[in-house]
Design a protein around this motif. Structure first.
Motif, PDB file in Angstrom:
ATOM      1  N   GLU A 426      10.570 150.668  11.687  1.00 24.83           N
ATOM      2  CA  GLU A 426      10.253 151.620  12.744  1.00 24.83           C
ATOM      3  C   GLU A 426       9.996 150.876  14.049  1.00 24.83           C
ATOM      4  N   GLU A 427       9.216 149.809  13.993  1.00 22.32           N
ATOM      5  CA  GLU A 427       8.932 149.021  15.188  1.00 22.32           C
ATOM      6  C   GLU A 427      10.180 148.265  15.657  1.00 22.32           C
ATOM      7  N   PHE A 428      10.943 147.744  14.724  1.00 23.36           N
ATOM      8  CA  PHE A 428      12.170 147.004  15.029  1.00 23.36           C
ATOM      9  C   PHE A 428      13.123 147.831  15.896  1.00 23.36           C
ATOM     10  N   LEU A 429      13.261 149.106  15.577  1.00 27.91           N
ATOM     11  CA  LEU A 429      14.181 149.969  16.307  1.00 27.91           C
ATOM     12  C   LEU A 429      13.666 150.340  17.693  1.00 27.91           C
ATOM     13  N   LEU A 430      12.352 150.260  17.895  1.00 30.52           N
ATOM     14  CA  LEU A 430      11.760 150.688  19.164  1.00 30.52           C
ATOM     15  C   LEU A 430      11.406 149.528  20.094  1.00 30.52           C
ATOM     16  N   TYR A 431      11.520 148.307  19.626  1.00 32.23           N
ATOM     17  CA  TYR A 431      11.102 147.128  20.382  1.00 32.23           C
ATOM     18  C   TYR A 431      12.085 146.905  21.534  1.00 32.23           C
ATOM     19  N   HIS A 432      11.616 146.996  22.773  1.00 34.92           N
ATOM     20  CA  HIS A 432      12.532 146.941  23.908  1.00 34.92           C
ATOM     21  C   HIS A 432      11.859 146.392  25.169  1.00 34.92           C
ATOM     22  N   ARG A 433      12.696 146.201  26.171  1.00 32.83           N
ATOM     23  CA  ARG A 433      12.227 145.745  27.470  1.00 32.83           C
ATOM     24  C   ARG A 433      12.338 146.865  28.496  1.00 32.83           C
ATOM     25  N   LYS A 434      11.500 146.789  29.513  1.00 38.22           N
ATOM     26  CA  LYS A 434      11.605 147.671  30.663  1.00 38.22           C
ATOM     27  C   LYS A 434      11.416 146.805  31.900  1.00 38.22           C
TER      28      LYS A 434
END
Length: 476
Positions: A426-434
């Protein structure tokens, strides 16, 4: 019944047969709702309306989410519910708002499926609202072929009203006295979404949203998937439909479609999983790193990783390292919020008193209540805490370096995660940059994994006198 011998028919009989077939086709085209046969996931979405006021149908592209929304909307407008229907039923005529991002998109999507081809008024009535039920229409000025409203005959004898809207004009254009049903096709801006809720408050009406989550973990998506402590979450439901749920594609067609999308959009466009675009930190597929659980070989070394937290979750992972192949495995995951070291330690000690635990720099911070360092508190509860905070071999501890090490391993087949760790994925799919910066939200298990990887040099072989066991995981 034997096949019809057309050669035995006279010219007048053939003409009569042709007219009958054309009439049958006309009636079928003008009552599309009667032939709607939903897939299993579409049925699940419809059925959820009986229990939840706010519903999100989150699906990949071209899988039938808008079609399902149009069919259900037509049922509510007309009162014509099929025998298999287990969703919500309005007892009489309704007022409904429906729309998409622009009036052009509303016309080409929502209006086309509900009424018929926008540019051919003669075919209006070939959408999901039967032709016989369309009483009148009003056109929208400035947008060719677009309708502003439709009056629909209800089986009770009354008249339902369908109003077409667009997000581009802002929340004020979604204002109406009171409505019974709102359908957002494609993801709306938060202010438009909440305006839709406001319009249904007096009636206790329904909110339906259908879209492919290409905008990532937006406020609307989080409202459904990560509501936190919001008490209103009990009245919301999300149905996710993947390409594997779409029965109109063959396995070969599915494979081609999946391969046609860029890696960072593949999950959203084929599985309905929120995309994070080019800002996603790990642009690899879940399948490429997921493995079925297996017994860890005796000669492999193991280590745990901790990420301290209270408001945001405390997280822990158990990891194994195959030094020969240099493959790092995440084998267990634990995540919980607003609990004390006593509770967390009790959950983790069954993983093995021998297991060394890596931890971050905030483990040196002193607890405001006891005055003890966090690392010391967990050590006193029986966890084998490493003597120093997590660092690389050279003594540095940069986040970017750790993340890049994880990504490099994922892309080269040297990072694997047991399928029994759904919270990790779940975290893997949401881990991102802004704006180029890593977003520090929903990254607790990822961070714990990074600390374990950094300190893998301290991993140990499991003592031979301890038995292997999977443990239950707690998720909050």
């Amino acid at each position: 019944m034997p096949p019809l011998n057309l050669g035995s028919l006279s010219s007048s009989e053939k003409l009569e047969l042709l007219q009958l077939l054309e009439e049958k086709e006309r009636r079928s085209r003008q009552n599309r709702l009667a032939t709607y046969k939903p897939y299993r996931k579409q049925v699940e979405f419809h059925k959820s309306g009986a229990a939840y006021r706010e519903r999100l149908f989150m699906a990949g592209n071209q899988l039938g989410k808008t079609l399902a929304g149009a069919a259900e909307a037509a049922m509510h407008l007309t009162g014509e519910y099929p025998e298999w229907w287990q969703g919500y039923r309005f007892s009489g005529p309704i007022v409904m708002l429906a729309g998409s991002e622009s009036y052009e998109l509303t016309r080409d999507g929502v209006q086309r499926l509900m009424i018929g081809p926008p540019m051919n008024p003669k075919d209006w009535g070939t959408g999901y609202v039967p032709k016989k039920a369309i009483v009148s229409t009003t056109k929208r000025s400035g947008v060719s072929g677009a309708l502003d409203s439709v009056s629909v005959r209800h089986v009770s004898g009354g008249i339902s009203t369908l109003l077409f809207k667009a997000y581009e004009q802002g929340r004020s254009k979604w204002q109406a006295n009171t409505v019974n049903f709102v359908w957002f096709d494609e993801e709306p801006p938060p202010d438009v979404y909440f305006e839709g809720i406001t319009r249904t408050n007096a009636t206790g009406g329904l909110i339906t949203v259908t879209f492919t989550p290409l905008k990532g973990m937006s406020e609307v998506v989080r409202r459904y998937t990560k509501p936190g402590d919001d008490p209103g979450a009990v009245d919301r439901n999300v149905t996710t439909m993947t390409i594997d749920d779409a029965e109109h594609y063959t396995p070969e067609e599915r494979a081609k479609i999946i391969a046609s999308y860029p890696a960072h959009e593949r999950e959203a466009r084929t599985k309905g999983i929120p995309a994070l675009g080019s800002g996603r930190i790990f642009p690899v597929t879940e399948e490429s790193i997921k493995v079925a659980p297996f017994e860890i070989p005796k000669h492999w070394v193991q280590i745990g990783g901790l990420d301290f937290g209270w408001d945001h979750p405390f997280a822990a992972v158990g990891c194994a390292w195959d030094r020969d192949a240099d493959v790092f495995y995440v084998t267990k995951a634990y995540r919980a919020r607003e609990s004390t070291p006593v509770i967390h330690a009790a959950a983790l000690k069954p993983w093995g008193a021998w297991l060394p635990w890596s931890w971050p720099h905030d483990g040196l911070q002193h607890d405001k209540g006891s005055g003890e360092q966090l690392a010391v508190q967990y050590r006193s509860q029986g966890l084998t805490m490493l003597p120093e905070r997590a660092t690389f071999d050279d003594g540095t501890n940069g986040v970017e370096a750790g993340v890049m090490d994880m990504l490099d391993r994922m892309m080269t087949g040297r990072w694997k995660v047991f399928s029994t760790c759904p919270e990790w994925f779940e975290e893997f799919l949401l881990y991102h940059r802004k704006d180029g910066q890593i977003v520090k939200e929903m990254d607790d298990l990822i961070s714990a994994s990074r600390y374990a990887l950094m300190m893998k040099r301290f991993a140990k072989v499991k003592p031979s006198n301890t038995a292997w066991a999977f443990t239950d995981r707690k998720v909050v």
